[in-house]
Motif scaffolding. Structure first.
Motif, PDB file in Angstrom:
ATOM      1  N   THR A   1       0.863  -1.181   0.000  1.00 37.06           N
ATOM      2  CA  THR A   1       0.000   0.000   0.000  1.00 37.06           C
ATOM      3  C   THR A   1       0.893   1.221   0.000  1.00 37.06           C
ATOM      4  O   THR A   1       1.948   1.249   0.632  1.00 37.06           O
ATOM      5  N   VAL A   2       0.475   2.201  -0.760  1.00 40.78           N
ATOM      6  CA  VAL A   2       1.234   3.433  -0.864  1.00 40.78           C
ATOM      7  C   VAL A   2       0.477   4.501  -0.087  1.00 40.78           C
ATOM      8  O   VAL A   2      -0.719   4.698  -0.286  1.00 40.78           O
ATOM      9  N   SER A   3       1.192   5.170   0.779  1.00 39.42           N
ATOM     10  CA  SER A   3       0.547   6.207   1.582  1.00 39.42           C
ATOM     11  C   SER A   3       0.110   7.364   0.688  1.00 39.42           C
ATOM     12  O   SER A   3       0.711   7.602  -0.364  1.00 39.42           O
ATOM     13  N   PRO A   4      -0.923   8.082   1.080  1.00 36.86           N
ATOM     14  CA  PRO A   4      -1.387   9.220   0.268  1.00 36.86           C
ATOM     15  C   PRO A   4      -0.297  10.281   0.085  1.00 36.86           C
ATOM     16  O   PRO A   4      -0.201  10.902  -0.974  1.00 36.86           O
ATOM     17  N   HIS A   5       0.545  10.467   1.096  1.00 34.05           N
ATOM     18  CA  HIS A   5       1.623  11.446   1.000  1.00 34.05           C
ATOM     19  C   HIS A   5       2.633  11.030  -0.082  1.00 34.05           C
ATOM     20  O   HIS A   5       3.055  11.841  -0.904  1.00 34.05           O
ATOM     21  N   ARG A   6       3.009   9.756  -0.072  1.00 30.65           N
ATOM     22  CA  ARG A   6       3.967   9.247  -1.064  1.00 30.65           C
ATOM     23  C   ARG A   6       3.363   9.269  -2.468  1.00 30.65           C
ATOM     24  O   ARG A   6       4.031   9.570  -3.445  1.00 30.65           O
ATOM     25  N   ARG A   7       2.072   8.947  -2.570  1.00 32.72           N
ATOM     26  CA  ARG A   7       1.387   8.968  -3.861  1.00 32.72           C
ATOM     27  C   ARG A   7       1.376  10.387  -4.431  1.00 32.72           C
ATOM     28  O   ARG A   7       1.592  10.590  -5.620  1.00 32.72           O
ATOM     29  N   ALA A   8       1.173  11.376  -3.610  1.00 30.03           N
ATOM     30  CA  ALA A   8       1.179  12.771  -4.071  1.00 30.03           C
ATOM     31  C   ALA A   8       2.558  13.147  -4.597  1.00 30.03           C
ATOM     32  O   ALA A   8       2.674  13.829  -5.626  1.00 30.03           O
ATOM     33  N   TRP A   9       3.615  12.709  -3.913  1.00 33.20           N
ATOM     34  CA  TRP A   9       4.971  13.002  -4.377  1.00 33.20           C
ATOM     35  C   TRP A   9       5.267  12.316  -5.714  1.00 33.20           C
ATOM     36  O   TRP A   9       5.909  12.891  -6.592  1.00 33.20           O
ATOM     37  N   LEU A  10       4.807  11.069  -5.851  1.00 36.26           N
ATOM     38  CA  LEU A  10       5.007  10.357  -7.116  1.00 36.26           C
ATOM     39  C   LEU A  10       4.272  11.066  -8.262  1.00 36.26           C
ATOM     40  O   LEU A  10       4.813  11.216  -9.363  1.00 36.26           O
TER      41      LEU A  10
ATOM     42  N   GLY B   1       4.456  14.402 -13.072  1.00 34.98           N
ATOM     43  CA  GLY B   1       4.008  15.620 -13.743  1.00 34.98           C
ATOM     44  C   GLY B   1       5.171  16.521 -14.120  1.00 34.98           C
ATOM     45  O   GLY B   1       5.208  17.090 -15.213  1.00 34.98           O
ATOM     46  N   ALA B   2       6.163  16.646 -13.230  1.00 36.61           N
ATOM     47  CA  ALA B   2       7.327  17.479 -13.523  1.00 36.61           C
ATOM     48  C   ALA B   2       8.137  16.879 -14.667  1.00 36.61           C
ATOM     49  O   ALA B   2       8.637  17.607 -15.534  1.00 36.61           O
ATOM     50  N   THR B   3       8.253  15.557 -14.698  1.00 37.85           N
ATOM     51  CA  THR B   3       8.978  14.902 -15.790  1.00 37.85           C
ATOM     52  C   THR B   3       8.268  15.135 -17.116  1.00 37.85           C
ATOM     53  O   THR B   3       8.903  15.467 -18.121  1.00 37.85           O
ATOM     54  N   ALA B   4       6.958  14.969 -17.137  1.00 36.46           N
ATOM     55  CA  ALA B   4       6.198  15.189 -18.370  1.00 36.46           C
ATOM     56  C   ALA B   4       6.301  16.641 -18.818  1.00 36.46           C
ATOM     57  O   ALA B   4       6.463  16.930 -20.014  1.00 36.46           O
ATOM     58  N   LEU B   5       6.236  17.566 -17.874  1.00 36.89           N
ATOM     59  CA  LEU B   5       6.352  18.984 -18.204  1.00 36.89           C
ATOM     60  C   LEU B   5       7.741  19.298 -18.755  1.00 36.89           C
ATOM     61  O   LEU B   5       7.888  20.028 -19.737  1.00 36.89           O
ATOM     62  N   GLY B   6       8.764  18.687 -18.170  1.00 36.94           N
ATOM     63  CA  GLY B   6      10.136  18.901 -18.645  1.00 36.94           C
ATOM     64  C   GLY B   6      10.350  18.366 -20.053  1.00 36.94           C
ATOM     65  O   GLY B   6      10.997  18.999 -20.876  1.00 36.94           O
TER      66      GLY B   6
ATOM     67  N   PHE C   1      10.376  17.564 -26.981  1.00 39.47           N
ATOM     68  CA  PHE C   1      10.197  16.134 -27.193  1.00 39.47           C
ATOM     69  C   PHE C   1       8.755  15.839 -27.552  1.00 39.47           C
ATOM     70  O   PHE C   1       7.823  16.323 -26.924  1.00 39.47           O
ATOM     71  N   ALA C   2       8.552  15.060 -28.587  1.00 40.79           N
ATOM     72  CA  ALA C   2       7.217  14.606 -28.970  1.00 40.79           C
ATOM     73  C   ALA C   2       7.356  13.271 -29.674  1.00 40.79           C
ATOM     74  O   ALA C   2       8.340  13.025 -30.365  1.00 40.79           O
ATOM     75  N   LEU C   3       6.382  12.415 -29.487  1.00 38.87           N
ATOM     76  CA  LEU C   3       6.396  11.140 -30.177  1.00 38.87           C
ATOM     77  C   LEU C   3       6.202  11.371 -31.674  1.00 38.87           C
ATOM     78  O   LEU C   3       5.535  12.322 -32.086  1.00 38.87           O
ATOM     79  N   ARG C   4       6.788  10.511 -32.487  1.00 41.33           N
ATOM     80  CA  ARG C   4       6.652  10.634 -33.934  1.00 41.33           C
ATOM     81  C   ARG C   4       5.211  10.361 -34.316  1.00 41.33           C
ATOM     82  O   ARG C   4       4.618   9.376 -33.915  1.00 41.33           O
ATOM     83  N   LYS C   5       4.639  11.239 -35.112  1.00 46.64           N
ATOM     84  CA  LYS C   5       3.257  11.105 -35.551  1.00 46.64           C
ATOM     85  C   LYS C   5       3.219  10.448 -36.924  1.00 46.64           C
ATOM     86  O   LYS C   5       4.229  10.308 -37.593  1.00 46.64           O
ATOM     87  N   ALA C   6       2.022  10.081 -37.336  1.00 49.00           N
ATOM     88  CA  ALA C   6       1.850   9.515 -38.677  1.00 49.00           C
ATOM     89  C   ALA C   6       2.241  10.578 -39.694  1.00 49.00           C
ATOM     90  O   ALA C   6       1.922  11.754 -39.531  1.00 49.00           O
TER      91      ALA C   6
END
Length: 180
Positions: free
Chosen positions: A6-15, A20-25, A31-36
């Motif tokens: 079980t993951v604590s709510p505090h740890r889940r928020a940090w994850l 989110g920070a990684t995706a924003l970076g 960076f973008a996936l190759r499109k058709a």
């Protein structure tokens, strides 16, 4: 007894914050996936060496991307059916197998497999869209006469991978053409 974590709510928020920070970076760096791919033409005439494996796979890849591919066996019906909006001419499509290493006794120890593909793209009015392009792929393979069947299968696999790589390179180059 079950082994559940079980993951604590505090740890889940940090994850979630870290993800989110990684995706924003990544999105901020471009960076973008190759499109058709999108093409400047809807119909393409494929001529020259239409029956080779690379040409057949290229035709299938273009059709999968929504391009109508005409060949010498395509019936000529409708406007522009004779030529298409663009003409892809395959000038060279060859496979080579070269010995690059031998023992002192003259036994083959290493081979180099090559696939050479040369093409050009033009309009029906002979406007050059892509001048002659040569794609040359090489793969090295060791050879052992006691494992001939396995090495033959490996060789065919390498040729298939090179063929797929060439098809993807040609499709990307065709998609880079922005106007006829």
């Amino acid at each position: 007894m079950t082994n559940q974590r079980t993951v604590s709510p505090h740890r889940r928020a940090w994850l979630q914050l870290a993800l989110g920070a990684t995706a924003l970076g990544l999105s901020g760096c471009g960076f973008a996936l190759r499109k058709a791919p999108t093409f400047a033409f809807d119909t393409l005439r494929l001529q020259g060496m239409e029956g080779t494996q690379v040409s057949r796979e290229l035709r299938d890849a273009l059709q999968a991307n929504g391009i109508r591919v005409l060949t010498s066996s395509t019936p000529a019906t409708g406007p522009g059916a004779q030529t298409g909006q663009a003409i892809l001419t395959v000038l060279t499509d060859q496979r080579e197998r070269v010995v690059v290493g031998q023992t002192a006794a003259g036994q083959v120890r290493e081979l180099q497999l090559r696939t050479r593909f040369v093409f050009r793209l033009r309009t029906p009015t002979d406007k050059i869209l892509i001048d002659d392009v040569e794609l040359l792929l090489e793969r090295d393979i060791s050879f052992n006469e006691t494992q001939v069947l396995a090495k033959d299968a490996e060789e065919q696999l390498l040729y298939r991978d090179m063929r797929s790589d060439i098809v993807q390179q040609v499709v990307r180059r065709l998609a880079a053409v922005k106007s006829l």
